[in-house]
Design a protein around this motif. Structure first.
Motif, PDB file in Angstrom:
ATOM      1  N   UNK A 128      -6.247   2.755  -4.224  1.00 56.70           N
ATOM      2  CA  UNK A 128      -5.389   1.719  -3.649  1.00 56.70           C
ATOM      3  C   UNK A 128      -6.232   0.509  -3.277  1.00 56.70           C
ATOM      4  N   UNK A 129      -7.410   0.783  -2.722  1.00 59.21           N
ATOM      5  CA  UNK A 129      -8.281  -0.306  -2.315  1.00 59.21           C
ATOM      6  C   UNK A 129      -8.627  -1.182  -3.519  1.00 59.21           C
ATOM      7  N   UNK A 130      -8.999  -0.511  -4.626  1.00 58.80           N
ATOM      8  CA  UNK A 130      -9.442  -1.290  -5.779  1.00 58.80           C
ATOM      9  C   UNK A 130      -8.293  -1.914  -6.559  1.00 58.80           C
ATOM     10  N   UNK A 131      -7.153  -1.231  -6.605  1.00 59.55           N
ATOM     11  CA  UNK A 131      -6.087  -1.738  -7.463  1.00 59.55           C
ATOM     12  C   UNK A 131      -5.054  -2.575  -6.708  1.00 59.55           C
ATOM     13  N   UNK A 132      -4.963  -2.401  -5.414  1.00 62.23           N
ATOM     14  CA  UNK A 132      -3.950  -3.146  -4.671  1.00 62.23           C
ATOM     15  C   UNK A 132      -4.567  -4.147  -3.704  1.00 62.23           C
ATOM     16  N   UNK A 133      -5.544  -3.686  -2.941  1.00 62.07           N
ATOM     17  CA  UNK A 133      -6.081  -4.566  -1.895  1.00 62.07           C
ATOM     18  C   UNK A 133      -7.036  -5.610  -2.469  1.00 62.07           C
ATOM     19  N   UNK A 134      -8.004  -5.133  -3.236  1.00 65.43           N
ATOM     20  CA  UNK A 134      -9.025  -6.043  -3.746  1.00 65.43           C
ATOM     21  C   UNK A 134      -8.427  -7.223  -4.526  1.00 65.43           C
ATOM     22  N   UNK A 135      -7.481  -6.966  -5.449  1.00 65.60           N
ATOM     23  CA  UNK A 135      -6.913  -8.108  -6.179  1.00 65.60           C
ATOM     24  C   UNK A 135      -6.276  -9.142  -5.261  1.00 65.60           C
ATOM     25  N   UNK A 136      -5.723  -8.689  -4.159  1.00 66.33           N
ATOM     26  CA  UNK A 136      -5.090  -9.646  -3.244  1.00 66.33           C
ATOM     27  C   UNK A 136      -6.119 -10.456  -2.469  1.00 66.33           C
ATOM     28  N   UNK A 137      -7.364  -9.980  -2.501  1.00 66.74           N
ATOM     29  CA  UNK A 137      -8.430 -10.675  -1.771  1.00 66.74           C
ATOM     30  C   UNK A 137      -9.126 -11.716  -2.643  1.00 66.74           C
ATOM     31  N   UNK A 151       0.826  -1.200   0.000  1.00 67.64           N
ATOM     32  CA  UNK A 151       0.000   0.000   0.000  1.00 67.64           C
ATOM     33  C   UNK A 151       0.861   1.250   0.000  1.00 67.64           C
ATOM     34  N   UNK A 152       1.913   1.196   0.809  1.00 69.76           N
ATOM     35  CA  UNK A 152       2.818   2.338   0.853  1.00 69.76           C
ATOM     36  C   UNK A 152       3.394   2.595  -0.535  1.00 69.76           C
ATOM     37  N   UNK A 153       3.776   1.485  -1.193  1.00 65.54           N
ATOM     38  CA  UNK A 153       4.344   1.624  -2.525  1.00 65.54           C
ATOM     39  C   UNK A 153       3.331   2.273  -3.468  1.00 65.54           C
ATOM     40  N   UNK A 154       2.077   1.779  -3.382  1.00 67.36           N
ATOM     41  CA  UNK A 154       1.039   2.322  -4.259  1.00 67.36           C
ATOM     42  C   UNK A 154       0.816   3.803  -3.973  1.00 67.36           C
ATOM     43  N   UNK A 155       0.814   4.147  -2.692  1.00 63.87           N
ATOM     44  CA  UNK A 155       0.600   5.553  -2.322  1.00 63.87           C
ATOM     45  C   UNK A 155       1.746   6.419  -2.855  1.00 63.87           C
ATOM     46  N   UNK A 156       2.947   5.892  -2.788  1.00 58.47           N
ATOM     47  CA  UNK A 156       4.089   6.668  -3.271  1.00 58.47           C
ATOM     48  C   UNK A 156       4.047   6.806  -4.783  1.00 58.47           C
ATOM     49  N   UNK A 157       3.271   5.913  -5.434  1.00 61.55           N
ATOM     50  CA  UNK A 157       3.114   6.020  -6.888  1.00 61.55           C
ATOM     51  C   UNK A 157       1.936   6.913  -7.248  1.00 61.55           C
ATOM     52  N   UNK A 158       1.362   7.549  -6.246  1.00 59.37           N
ATOM     53  CA  UNK A 158       0.361   8.570  -6.503  1.00 59.37           C
ATOM     54  C   UNK A 158      -1.071   8.099  -6.513  1.00 59.37           C
ATOM     55  N   UNK A 159      -1.363   6.915  -5.981  1.00 60.98           N
ATOM     56  CA  UNK A 159      -2.745   6.438  -5.963  1.00 60.98           C
ATOM     57  C   UNK A 159      -3.478   6.985  -4.742  1.00 60.98           C
ATOM     58  N   UNK A 160      -4.739   7.351  -4.946  1.00 60.15           N
ATOM     59  CA  UNK A 160      -5.547   7.786  -3.815  1.00 60.15           C
ATOM     60  C   UNK A 160      -5.946   6.546  -3.013  1.00 60.15           C
ATOM     61  N   UNK A 161      -6.285   6.736  -1.732  1.00 65.69           N
ATOM     62  CA  UNK A 161      -6.650   5.579  -0.901  1.00 65.69           C
ATOM     63  C   UNK A 161      -7.742   4.733  -1.545  1.00 65.69           C
TER      64      UNK A 161
END
Lengths: 537, 361, 334
Positions: free
Chosen positions: A191-200, A178-188
């Motif tokens: 981040x939920x849809x592109x980083x967290x959800x796929x991992x679920x 998540x930190x990485x995604x945030x540093x790449x400029x994603x809004x929270x």
């Protein structure tokens, strides 16, 4: 009916990192020849039993004559049931998923007050059998019926099955991503849809499948609200004609529904099962601040707890008050309690023992053949209890009178129904006992059986206990198969509750519901605790 | 006399041959190291010796008696072979004392004393005996594993990369400690490792393994200085391999005329020099101009400081006339030199070779 | 390993013990009971008290048990079969699985309440009624015949419990009285018009709540609820079709002893007891509100007397449950 199987999901996920690698393939313990041989034979035998309902349905179809069978399958009534069942799944499963996802996010990621309490309250509804949920709602809203009632009560009764694996996965997500995604400029939000959800994905697919299979197998819930599904129709046919071909053909269609569900899940899941889910590190980062949204989020949790726990407890309380002392028939309730306990303990024990060979093989001798065999085990476990019971009753009454209406037969049916629960728990815990320990014991002079006992079995014991608890929990709340198979004179708590509520004596049924919930609660608590520990908390 | 003998031992997994016909003799009381990259079959070999697995073909003899062949096998628990695994394989559910005493009969007289003696032998403090494995450091865990394996007074000890999980510093001291303990107990030992320094310093006999076969077996010195081929040479340390023509005990190569350890004659051969055989002396361009025939000069093209030792790359300057040698001369030689005397980039050095070059197959 | 063996052996021993225990429980006679559990319990409590013979109940539905007994054949664990309606008794009898009842048992019940062959006997009776919500229907808007409910004007206004043996017995009577064509047509119209509930009590509850105008049930659900809290019957009344209408059908609950029973004496004794004075008295004084059928036995005084019901004459042996299940399956009701 399969209450608690969500725990197995949690545990599977917790064990992802112990997945067997190609390296392990090179460790087939040929030295343990006799163990392997017997485990393989036993696993084959048990697997054969679990899928017995499939050839059974074909056999009845053939005996009935294909023409008659086909006319029993392709008729308007089956069409109605199919529409009902499909609509129920299409509506209830996504709703369940969204609710569980929201609750899991709130309890794991946000700064909601009393998060641990809420997390427990999201799991606790597992202690309330689905038919008791329905009984509570129908008491409160007598006119409740049909599809939407079915959807609402199903969501309330079954969301914990999705909540558990989702929450467990969220807990284990690597915050660095998540930190990485945030540093790449994603809004929270993104981040939920592109980083967290796929991992679920794994948790979501597995949980949704579990809920779907439960909905297909559920009986009592839908009877109260007059919503017909294949399972209720099969029981109706059974009550009209015992083991007539019409019931078996409906069971055939139901099995096909299960298979469709399994293959949809397999398709959506893709290879997710074999991917690494997380590092296993407990999540130790700052929770998300809800700010002004806190009251709204609290309202969602309060409403969920109220619906899933408040309504059943209130209704039971109300009926208990109304019934007074008369409804506490301690001799009958006590006897039902005793019988339920005996069946649950014996069944749980037997199920766990039966799961040992397959679990052992899948960790110690993984391979293509083993995977296929294990897949068949899960397939058998996906079959609704009513289908298994129908097969067992027909087979024993026709060809195995010795076992007809005996304790042995109902225990066998329980074993077949709840095997996957025990299997997954055991599998995860055997994976925690590396074969090197067994080898070390052997090199220290212990005979193979002794080495197995001193290491693997000892270490797998907690997982085995969890598996047994899951199976016992399922047996305690089982209704349809128990009614069809129980030896004469058997009266479990679920049967007692069902008989009384069937005569509209809701007050007299209340003590049974209460006792069922009370004996389930500690088990749920233990399992919740264990699943949290396995997930690294 | 050979304590352990392996004769044409084979083991396949499906179509993959993990071991393709292995022969090995291990002398009583000796230490043998098997070294090779991961997947070369060395762990399989260890498992066959330990009795965790059975060979498809071939025979394993211990003390002159067959303990495994294609038709049968003595099970692990009756082989009296101790094993120390990579991560120790301690039983997580038992205390340290229970781990060490696992192989000792529960009713054996003086069991407690045996356990504390073993702990002392491997250098463990008595106070950790009541702890659990997860409360111990990696080095301590390995000591416990060793003590546990020694409790049975095994005839033989198998060490499966027991030091690989340890820190560099700890690794060397543990290696020495284990070697001493085993030496004092007189236990025949096989060590499996992918660390060449570990193999060379630990063992009396080293076997280099590749793709399920032994490339070469011999004493550490023999293998290091006289490897059969480039692969063996490189798996035991840095190697400088040069083309050369050999005649009358001399090799002609880009480093000039070098003494070789054979008298045979060959037109084209490959010779091995270990980097430590090559010394550099400061020089200047005038020295190069005024060079006597046979003197070799080079320019430092790269230097990397790494504490005590620096890595230096040098390019030869005065190439002999032969075009093949010219081609080789252009690739820099990589040498490790003490930082205090290592030359700077651009510096001109004179190159000298000490000792003999070894001819590879 | 010893522990593992011990655990396995322990589990086995426990299983065996339980099997033995349940077998011991099954000492005495086994009754396949499709009657209301509360009524049968009253009967067997009285019976056991008087004779000392233990009775184990297995609870289920009429046709479920009927078919089950046929499937079990000579191996049936049941000694006695009690039903709510006649079709399941006729079904089992058609397979020749009943033992003839003792003559003095048969003499306790008038001929019209038992088949001529004496293989089973009526133990109680119940009347078909139309239960209706008093605020939705009145005497002039009630159906004259049960067949009227097939009319389109009744669409969505009446309820029944098609999966229960009770309703299936009523359909059996219709089949016997009016033939297959009329029955099939009526069932087809019913599928269009009616709303399905599970259980007669549930039907009455729904009518009482005003969810639906009326429903076909048996009479005693109303009286039973009246005698208790009345919460499910306060707003309803019963309409008796009378006039020998199929809807005035009086269904006979049956009892029989299985030929395969190894406890013939005890089983015969139970049937004799139920149809005798003590058993029939329970119908009068108990909470079942079913009609008594024994010679000279009175039913509960709250009920409309049996003889005033103008029920159609239906030979209970002719009620064909298999045919009914088939027709209802064809009509999409099952």
């Amino acid at each position: 009916m399969l209450v608690g199987a969500a725990f197995r999901m949690t545990q599977t996920i917790a064990q992802e990192r112990d997945l067997v690698t190609a390296e392990d393939f090179l460790k087939i313990p040929r030295g343990h020849g006799w163990v392997s041989r017997w485990m393989t034979i036993a696993a084959f035998a048990i697997t054969f039993l679990t899928i017995l309902p499939l050839p059974f349905i074909a056999w009845i179809g053939w005996q009935t004559g294909w023409e008659t069978s086909i006319s029993l399958i392709f008729r308007p009534r089956v069409g109605e049931l199919l529409v009902n069942t499909v609509m129920l799944l299409v509506l209830a499963v996504p709703l369940c998923t969204v609710l569980a996802l929201a609750l899991a996010w709130l309890t794991e990621f946000s700064d909601l007050p009393f998060r641990r309490v809420w997390a427990w309250l999201c799991v606790a509804p597992l202690a309330v059998p689905a038919f008791v949920q329905s009984y509570a709602w129908i008491s409160l809203f007598p006119g409740l019926n049909g599809l939407w009632a079915g959807v609402i009560i199903s969501v309330i009764a079954y969301f914990p099955f999705l909540y558990l694996p989702i929450a467990a996965t969220l807990r284990r997500l690597d915050p660095a991503l998540e930190d990485a995604a945030a540093s790449l400029g994603l809004t929270p939000w993104r981040i939920f849809f592109r980083v967290i959800l796929p991992q679920l994905r794994l948790a979501l697919c597995g949980g949704a499948l579990l809920v779907g299979l439960h909905l297909l197998a559920e009986y009592g819930l839908y009877v109260f609200i007059r919503f017909d599904t294949f399972t209720t129709a099969i029981v109706d046919q059974y009550q009209s004609s015992f083991n007539g071909p019409a019931a078996t053909m409906l069971a055939g269609v139901l099995v096909v529904c299960c298979l469709v569900l399994l293959s949809i899940e397999a398709g959506v899941r893709g290879n997710a099962r074999y991917s690494r889910v997380g590092s296993g590190a407990a999540r130790q980062i700052e929770p998300v601040r809800l700010g002004k949204l806190t009251p709204l989020c609290l309202a969602l949790l309060i409403a969920t707890a109220l619906f899933s726990l408040g309504i059943p407890l209130l209704t039971i309380g109300r009926w208990l008050m109304a019934g007074g002392a008369d409804i506490w028939r301690f001799d009958e309730i006590g006897y039902a309690f005793y019988q339920t306990l005996v069946l649950a303990i014996l069944g749980g024990l037997l199920t766990t023992l039966a799961a040992i060979p397959m679990a052992w093989l899948s960790i110690r001798a993984p391979g293509g053949a083993q995977r296929a065999l294990e897949g068949l085990n899960y397939l058998g476990g996906a079959l609704p209890g009513v289908v298994i019971a129908l097969a067992v009753v027909t087979i024993t009454v026709r060809t195995a009178h010795m076992f007809y209406q005996t304790m042995a037969t109902i225990l066998l049916a329980y074993t077949l129904m709840f095997l996957p629960r025990a299997l997954v728990s055991l599998r995860a815990s055997i994976a925690q006992a590396p074969v090197e320990l067994e080898h070390a014991a052997a090199s220290l002079g212990r005979r193979p059986a002794n080495a197995l006992w001193a290491t693997t079995i000892r270490l797998a014991a907690p997982g085995a206990a969890a598996g047994m608890a899951l199976a016992s929990l399922g047996i305690m709340n089982e209704l349809t198969a128990t009614q069809m198979l129980a030896p004469n004179g058997t009266r479990t708590l679920a049967m007692g509750f069902w008989a009384l509520s069937g005569e509209l004596d809701y007050a007299a049924a209340a003590p049974y519901a209460l006792v069922m919930i009370l004996i389930s609660l500690p088990l749920i608590w233990l399992l919740h605790d264990q699943s949290q520990r396995m997930a690294g908390r | 006399m050979s304590f352990l003998e392996l004769r044409s031992v084979e083991r396949r997994y499906g179509r993959v041959a993990a071991l393709g016909g292995i022969d090995l003799d291990v002398k009583t009381g000796s230490r043998t190291a098997i070294v090779g990259p991961s997947g070369c079959g060395k762990t399989t070999l260890l498992r066959l010796v330990a009795g965790f697995d059975v060979p498809d073909a071939g025979t394993i003899l211990m003390d002159g008696k067959v303990i495994a062949n294609a038709s049968g096998t003595v099970p692990a628990h009756r082989r009296e072979i101790g094993v120390v695994a990579q991560d120790g394989a301690l039983f997580p559910h038992l205390t340290i004392a229970e781990n060490i005493g696992f192989g000792i009969d529960r009713n054996a007289p003086g069991r407690e004393k045996m356990i504390s003696d073993l702990a002392y032998t491997v250098g463990l403090d008595g106070h950790i005996l009541l702890r659990r494995p997860h409360q111990l450091s990696g080095g301590q865990q390995q000591r416990v594993a060793l003590a546990r394996a020694m409790a049975r007074k095994p005839k033989m000890m198998l060490l499966d990369e027991p030091f690989s999980a340890l820190d560099t510093g700890l690794r060397a001291s543990m290696r020495k400690a284990v070697a001493e303990v085993l030496e004092n107990a007189g236990i025949t030992t096989i060590l499996v490792t992918h660390d060449q320094a570990e193999a060379l310093s630990f063992a009396d006999q080293v076997a280099v393994m590749r793709e399920g076969r032994f490339a070469q077996v011999g004493t550490p010195r023999e293998l290091y200085l006289k490897p059969k081929n480039r692969m063996v040479a490189e798996s035991l340390g840095d190697a400088i391999v040069l083309s050369a023509t050999i005649a009358d005990g001399w090799a002609e190569c880009s480093l000039g005329r070098l003494s070789v350890d054979t008298t045979e004659r060959r037109d084209i051969a490959r010779i091995l020099l270990r980097p430590e055989q090559i010394s550099l002396r400061s020089a200047s361009s005038t020295d190069v101009a005024a060079a006597k025939p046979g003197a070799i000069f080079a320019e430092v093209s790269d230097a990397e400081f790494a504490g005590a030792i620096s890595t230096v790359a040098v390019k030869l300057l005065n190439n002999p006339d032969s075009p093949e040698l010219a081609a080789i001369g252009n690739t820099p030689l990589i040498l490790k030199k003490p930082s205090v005397e290592s030359p700077a980039v651009g510096e001109i050095v004179q190159v000298a070779v000490s000792g003999k070059a070894h001819i590879l197959e | 390993m010893r522990l593992l063996t011990t655990a396995c052996a322990g589990a086995l021993a426990l299983a065996v013990m339980c099997t033995v225990a349940s077998a011991q429980d099954a000492e005495g006679i086994v009754v396949y009971n499709a009657q209301h559990e509360s009524l049968t319990k009253e009967w067997i409590n009285g019976f056991t008290k008087e004779t000392g013979i233990k009775v184990t109940l297995r609870q289920g539905g009429d046709t479920e048990f009927g078919n089950q007994i046929i499937a079990e054949g000579a191996y049936s664990p049941a000694d006695v079969f009690l039903t709510e309606n006649s079709p399941a008794m006729a079904l089992v009898d058609s397979f020749g699985l009943f033992a003839p009842l003792d003559a003095d048992t048969l003499s306790q019940v008038p001929e019209q309440y038992r088949p001529a062959n004496g293989h089973w006997i009526g133990i109680a009776a119940r009347s078909t009624v139309f239960v209706y919500n008093k605020s939705k229907l009145s005497a002039d808007t009630l159906p004259k015949s049960m067949l009227d409910l097939a009319d389109a004007s009744w669409k969505g206004r009446w309820a029944a419990s098609p999966t229960g043996a009770d309703f299936q017995a009523i359909v059996g009577a219709l089949l016997e009285l009016k033939g297959e064509q009329v029955t099939a047509d009526w069932l087809k119209a019913m599928k269009e018009n009616f709303r399905a509930y599970r259980g007669n009590g549930t039907v009455m509850k729904a009518v009482n709540a005003g969810e639906i105008d009326g429903g076909i049930i048996y009479h005693y659900y109303y009286f039973g609820d009246r005698s208790k809290t009345g919460e499910n019957s306060a707003n309803v009344d019963l309409h008796y079709f009378k006039n020998q209408d199929p809807g005035a059908f009086v269904s006979i609950s049956g009892g029989g002893v299985l030929a395969s029973s190894k406890h013939q004496k005890e089983a015969q004794a139970l049937i004799k007891w139920i149809t005798g004075h003590a058993g029939q008295e329970i119908l009068k004084t108990g909470t079942s509100f079913e009609y008594a059928v024994g010679n000279g036995a009175d039913s509960n005084p709250a009920l409309v007397p049996l003889k005033d019901l103008q029920s159609p004459k239906v030979d209970p042996t002719n009620l064909n449950s298999t045919k009914v299940t088939d027709l209802m399956t064809k009509a999409g009701l099952l």
